[in-house]
Design a protein around this motif. Structure first.
Motif, mmCIF file in Angstrom:
data_model
loop_
_atom_site.group_PDB
_atom_site.id
_atom_site.type_symbol
_atom_site.label_atom_id
_atom_site.label_comp_id
_atom_site.label_asym_id
_atom_site.label_seq_id
_atom_site.Cartn_x
_atom_site.Cartn_y
_atom_site.Cartn_z
ATOM 1 N N ARG A 31 37.948 22.893 23.335
ATOM 2 C CA ARG A 31 37.006 21.774 23.227
ATOM 3 C C ARG A 31 37.205 21.070 21.898
ATOM 4 O O ARG A 31 37.532 21.704 20.903
ATOM 5 C CB ARG A 31 35.576 22.274 23.327
ATOM 6 N N THR A 34 33.722 17.374 18.352
ATOM 7 C CA THR A 34 32.582 16.512 18.674
ATOM 8 C C THR A 34 31.748 17.096 19.813
ATOM 9 O O THR A 34 30.524 17.057 19.772
ATOM 10 C CB THR A 34 33.047 15.084 19.032
ATOM 11 N N GLU A 35 32.417 17.650 20.820
ATOM 12 C CA GLU A 35 31.699 18.285 21.935
ATOM 13 C C GLU A 35 30.930 19.512 21.471
ATOM 14 O O GLU A 35 29.789 19.734 21.863
ATOM 15 C CB GLU A 35 32.684 18.716 23.029
ATOM 16 N N GLU A 38 27.880 18.452 19.448
ATOM 17 C CA GLU A 38 26.828 17.915 20.315
ATOM 18 C C GLU A 38 26.124 19.038 21.075
ATOM 19 O O GLU A 38 24.901 19.081 21.139
ATOM 20 C CB GLU A 38 27.431 16.912 21.304
ATOM 21 N N GLU A 39 26.899 19.938 21.644
ATOM 22 C CA GLU A 39 26.343 21.055 22.418
ATOM 23 C C GLU A 39 25.414 21.929 21.563
ATOM 24 O O GLU A 39 24.403 22.429 22.039
ATOM 25 C CB GLU A 39 27.489 21.908 22.973
#
Length: 113
Positions: A31, A34-35, A38-39
């Motif tokens: 991943r 940024t993902e 955010e998560e």
């Protein structure tokens, strides 16, 4: 005795709950930062800092894919943790065996009463 630096010891690196959460997320595959940020509800710089620590102790690897940098789990780095916790397996097995015996006694008492 002084504590080992977070970036040199896998035990200290995973002592931080958010780093453990990152490892859990990476179990599903690579991943981008940024993902992950955010998560986890954190800023990208904070996520990057955690990833750097995890990379330095050998738990995370990264690669470039186009303009993105993808991070992935390298679970081989968890071997020392696995070996250490494995030393407690006998303790847990004995505890569960005692619990099972107790539950069986309760069931027997209930059936007799």
């Amino acid at each position: 005795m002084a504590r080992a630096a977070t970036t040199s010891d896998v035990f200290n690196a995973i002592a931080e709950p958010q780093r453990r959460e990152i490892l859990v997320l990476l179990r599903a595959g690579e991943r981008p930062v940024t993902e992950l940020a955010e998560e986890l509800g954190m800023t990208q710089p904070r996520a990057s800092k955690h990833l750097r620590v995890l990379r330095e102790v050998g738990l995370v690897r990264n690669r470039t894919a186009g303009k993105q940098r993808l991070y992935g789990l390298d679970a081989r780095g968890l071997k020392p943790v696995h070996e250490w916790t494995g030393g407690f397996e006998l303790f847990w097995n004995e505890s569960f065996d005692r619990l099972d015996s107790y539950v069986q006694e309760l069931k027997q008492t209930k059936q007799e009463g």
